[in-house]
Design an enzyme around this catalytic site. Structure first.
Site, short mmCIF file in Angstrom:
data_model
loop_
_atom_site.label_atom_id
_atom_site.label_comp_id
_atom_site.label_asym_id
_atom_site.label_seq_id
_atom_site.Cartn_x
_atom_site.Cartn_y
_atom_site.Cartn_z
N GLY A 116 21.94 38.75 -34.73
CA GLY A 116 20.63 39.13 -35.24
C GLY A 116 20.57 39.23 -36.75
N ASP A 125 18.47 32.07 -26.09
CA ASP A 125 19.15 33.35 -26.27
C ASP A 125 19.65 33.43 -27.70
OD1 ASP A 125 18.83 34.16 -23.58
OD2 ASP A 125 20.50 32.87 -23.00
N LEU A 126 19.12 34.36 -28.48
CA LEU A 126 19.41 34.44 -29.91
C LEU A 126 20.91 34.56 -30.18
CD1 LEU A 126 18.24 34.69 -32.79
CD2 LEU A 126 18.20 37.18 -32.45
N ASP A 127 21.43 33.63 -31.00
CA ASP A 127 22.83 33.64 -31.44
C ASP A 127 23.81 33.59 -30.27
OD1 ASP A 127 21.94 33.79 -34.08
OD2 ASP A 127 21.99 35.98 -34.09
N GLU A 128 23.40 32.97 -29.17
CA GLU A 128 24.26 32.88 -27.99
C GLU A 128 24.63 31.44 -27.64
OE1 GLU A 128 25.59 35.17 -26.12
OE2 GLU A 128 24.51 37.05 -26.49
#
Length: 282
Positions: free
Chosen positions: A199, A224-227
């Site tokens: 994040g 999916d953020l930063d996944e």
């Protein structure tokens, strides 16, 4: 003159795949110049990258014959002509170190790219883009205009025929819809060694935890953020005396190098997706 190609493939593992691929190319006058393969025993999948020369068949003829060859193996495959650089669009916000690094490497002949456009939600880098003769598109983004802005961004990406989108410190979170449209062809640089400090403001998070290593992660973009599947990572050593500003300054070099390596490997077709992971034939 030989016509050079790169074949990448994945399929359920079984005996004889390497022999079959080699034989297929041999029968068509192909000369293998580089080859690598990997068996994932956890998933039962086989991955392979082959660079070869073949002047007996055209690109279209090779593709047609590969389609028939691949069916019995249930192969997911791609064939690329090495003479054709990957068409790319770069996206950036207010921090330009990664953008500047990519542009310099591209113009220096170090990245097999055809950079078609730069998209930004700020105006800061229009002169930098002009100095490289790359079209610059300023598309402001607010909560109220996000959908319209992304529609315009995607229109540019598709018009330019971009096979790769690089988020070179583009600090807007892409919608789930745009992430799905760009699946497997959008690379982001996150200024942290994921999965730690996801994040916003990861250097602040790292400083607050008193870390001894800071890092950067290049990964494919997913909803999916930063996944997304990780392509490349690197770290720099720090100590208690470093401020947040020190960490940020040190991290810029790491970010630029990590992103450049990820973009290079992707544009050389060395990265194959393996579920939530990647297989990289360096």
């Amino acid at each position: 003159m030989n016509h050079a190609y790169i074949l990448t493939l994945s399929c359920p593992d079984r005996t004889g795949i390497v022999h079959a691929v080699s034989g297929f190319l041999l029968e068509r006058g192909g000369n293998i110049e580089e080859a690598a393969q990997y068996n994932d025993h956890g998933t039962g999948l086989f991955f392979m990258r082959v660079q070869f020369a073949c002047d007996r068949l055209s690109h279209a003829e090779l593709r047609a014959q590969l389609k028939l060859f691949a069916e019995p193996f249930a192969m997911d495959w791609q064939l690329h002509a090495t003479a054709e650089p990957v068409k790319a669009v770069l996206m950036v916000s207010k921090e330009g170190h990664c953008l500047n690094d990519l542009l310099f490497r591209w113009k220096s002949g170090l990245l097999p790219l055809d950079i078609r456009a730069i998209i930004s939600n700020h105006r800061e880098f229009y002169q930098l883009a002009a100095s490289y003769n790359v079209p610059f598109h300023h598309i402001p983004v607010t909560a109220a205009t996000k959908a319209q802005a992304e529609a315009r961004q995607y229109e540019i990406i598709e018009t330019e025929g971009a096979e790769l989108v690089v988020l070179a410190r583009y600090m807007q979170v892409l919608s789930d819809d745009l992430c799905r449209k760009l699946a497997g062809r959008a690379i982001n640089i996150h200024h942290s060694f994921l999965p730690s400090f996801k994040g916003a403001k990861p250097y602040y998070q790292a400083h607050d935890r008193g870390v001894k290593l800071i890092g950067a992660t290049a990964h494919y973009v997913t909803a999916d953020l930063d996944e997304g599947p990780i392509i490349e990572q690197d770290v720099a050593r720090v100590d208690h005396s470093k401020t947040v500003e020190d960490l940020t300054a040190m991290g810029r070099d790491t970010e630029s190098q990590v992103l450049a390596r990820a973009v290079k490997w992707h544009s050389e077709h060395r990265v194959l997706l393996n579920g939530h992971k990647t297989v990289i034939f360096k």
